[in-house]
Design a protein around this motif. Structure first.
Motif, PDB file in Angstrom:
ATOM      1  N   UNK A   1       0.834  -1.158   0.012  1.00 34.61           N
ATOM      2  CA  UNK A   1       0.114  -0.131  -0.124  1.00 34.61           C
ATOM      3  C   UNK A   1       1.007   1.184   0.009  1.00 34.61           C
ATOM      4  N   UNK A   2       0.792   2.174  -1.130  1.00 36.98           N
ATOM      5  CA  UNK A   2       1.635   3.185  -1.304  1.00 36.98           C
ATOM      6  C   UNK A   2       0.837   4.359  -1.051  1.00 36.98           C
ATOM      7  N   UNK A   3       1.428   5.043   0.273  1.00 34.63           N
ATOM      8  CA  UNK A   3       0.426   6.222   0.749  1.00 34.63           C
ATOM      9  C   UNK A   3       1.409   7.368   0.511  1.00 34.63           C
ATOM     10  N   UNK A   4       1.644   7.953  -0.526  1.00 35.34           N
ATOM     11  CA  UNK A   4       2.514   9.115  -0.403  1.00 35.34           C
ATOM     12  C   UNK A   4       1.824  10.228  -1.252  1.00 35.34           C
ATOM     13  N   UNK A   5       0.614  10.362  -1.473  1.00 32.31           N
ATOM     14  CA  UNK A   5      -0.305  11.396  -1.936  1.00 32.31           C
ATOM     15  C   UNK A   5       0.056  11.172  -3.349  1.00 32.31           C
ATOM     16  N   UNK A   6      -1.068  11.782  -4.000  1.00 33.34           N
ATOM     17  CA  UNK A   6      -0.749  11.926  -5.579  1.00 33.34           C
ATOM     18  C   UNK A   6      -0.353  13.301  -6.186  1.00 33.34           C
ATOM     19  N   UNK A   7       0.369  13.379  -7.177  1.00 28.24           N
ATOM     20  CA  UNK A   7       0.686  12.207  -8.025  1.00 28.24           C
ATOM     21  C   UNK A   7       1.903  11.359  -7.694  1.00 28.24           C
ATOM     22  N   UNK A   8       2.638  11.834  -6.567  1.00 30.21           N
ATOM     23  CA  UNK A   8       3.779  11.405  -6.325  1.00 30.21           C
ATOM     24  C   UNK A   8       3.778   9.613  -5.860  1.00 30.21           C
ATOM     25  N   UNK A   9       2.750   9.055  -5.378  1.00 32.03           N
ATOM     26  CA  UNK A   9       2.480   7.758  -5.207  1.00 32.03           C
ATOM     27  C   UNK A   9       2.401   6.913  -6.565  1.00 32.03           C
ATOM     28  N   UNK A  10       1.797   7.508  -7.615  1.00 32.42           N
ATOM     29  CA  UNK A  10       1.482   6.890  -9.057  1.00 32.42           C
ATOM     30  C   UNK A  10       2.949   6.893  -9.708  1.00 32.42           C
ATOM     31  N   UNK A  11       3.405   7.936  -9.728  1.00 32.23           N
ATOM     32  CA  UNK A  11       4.812   8.023 -10.267  1.00 32.23           C
ATOM     33  C   UNK A  11       5.803   6.828  -9.651  1.00 32.23           C
ATOM     34  N   UNK A  12       5.863   6.981  -8.346  1.00 32.51           N
ATOM     35  CA  UNK A  12       6.595   6.051  -7.505  1.00 32.51           C
ATOM     36  C   UNK A  12       6.454   4.566  -7.807  1.00 32.51           C
ATOM     37  N   UNK A  13       5.309   4.180  -7.959  1.00 34.73           N
ATOM     38  CA  UNK A  13       4.821   2.987  -8.517  1.00 34.73           C
ATOM     39  C   UNK A  13       5.217   2.459  -9.840  1.00 34.73           C
ATOM     40  N   UNK A  14       4.995   3.322 -10.645  1.00 37.37           N
ATOM     41  CA  UNK A  14       5.316   3.289 -11.996  1.00 37.37           C
ATOM     42  C   UNK A  14       6.649   3.049 -12.046  1.00 37.37           C
TER      43      UNK A  14
END
Length: 240
Positions: free
Chosen positions: A156-169
């Motif tokens: 569960x990646x809870x870093x706030x958007x859009x940081x978490x989406x970029x981080x997962x990619x």
């Protein structure tokens, strides 16, 4: 086929279908990630090409936000319903607990993920929280290595958007996990740091109003919703 709402493609699924797909992904070799955009994130994606690519590149794009549901309906391409990030996570954890799957919690202030882990393991007997890490880190490498070493199936990646989406990619494959899920502030709720809106607000899709009442400082972020609807109306006009 995904439903396009202002350049973001949403998977047209019920909660049950989304959870079934999440379970399938976490049991499939390779790394996969799920995102849960609301109107605010859609607006970010309109301005940030990298964020848009990260969101649209996800294996699951779930409509977390009643505004997205209204927007899709206005555009003549209705979605089956809202799939909140926290609801998706809760159903997924129930299934993970049954199967003895391992979860890693990433994000929030120091200490929050640990408290969330304690609560979740009590709530879902059989769920294994293999590790935690706060969201206040400067380098990805040590965090990625910690996740890989934990043997986590899901993060569960809870870093706030859009940081978490970029981080997962960027880092999904390197973590060794099979499914990463971007969940914003969910760890604050799971830890008890923040209380979720009462059920009546949830059912009416008015959780945003409850959050605003509790924290008026969010008004700047909340103004993205009317802006989103203005842009949807403009897109609808162009379709005619």
């Amino acid at each position: 086929m995904r439903i396009d709402v202002l350049g973001v493609g949403f998977d047209n699924m019920t909660v049950e279908q989304a959870v079934a797909e999440g379970v399938r992904l976490l049991n499939t070799p390779g790394a996969h990630y799920a995102v849960t955009p609301n109107p605010e994130i859609v607006e970010v994606c309109r301005e940030d090409a990298e964020a848009r690519e990260a969101v649209n590149g996800a294996d699951l794009v779930l409509a977390d936000g009643i505004g997205v549901i209204y927007g899709a309906k206005m555009l003549g391409t209705p979605l089956k319903g809202r799939v909140t990030g926290i609801g998706f996570a809760q159903e997924l954890m129930a299934r993970m607990a049954e199967d003895g799957k391992r979860l890693f919690l990433l994000g929030a202030k120091p200490g929050v993920a640990e408290r969330a882990a304690e609560n979740l393991q009590r709530q879902y007997p059989g769920l294994i929280v293999a590790g935690t890490h706060d969201g206040y880190f400067q380098e990805d490498g040590p965090v990625v290595e910690a996740i890989r070493a934990s043997g986590a199936d899901v993060v569960f990646v809870c870093l706030g958007a859009p940081k978490q989406e970029k981080w997962m990619r960027k880092n999904g494959e390197a973590t060794g996990a099979h499914l990463l899920v971007g969940l914003g502030g969910c760890l604050d709720v799971f830890s008890g740091e923040v209380r979720r809106a009462p059920e009546v607000f949830q059912k009416l899709g008015l959780e945003w109003l409850h959050r605003l009442a509790k924290n008026p400082g969010r008004i700047g972020r909340m103004m993205k919703l009317p802006l989103f609807l203005v842009h949807v109306a403009g897109a609808k006009g162009k379709k005619k």
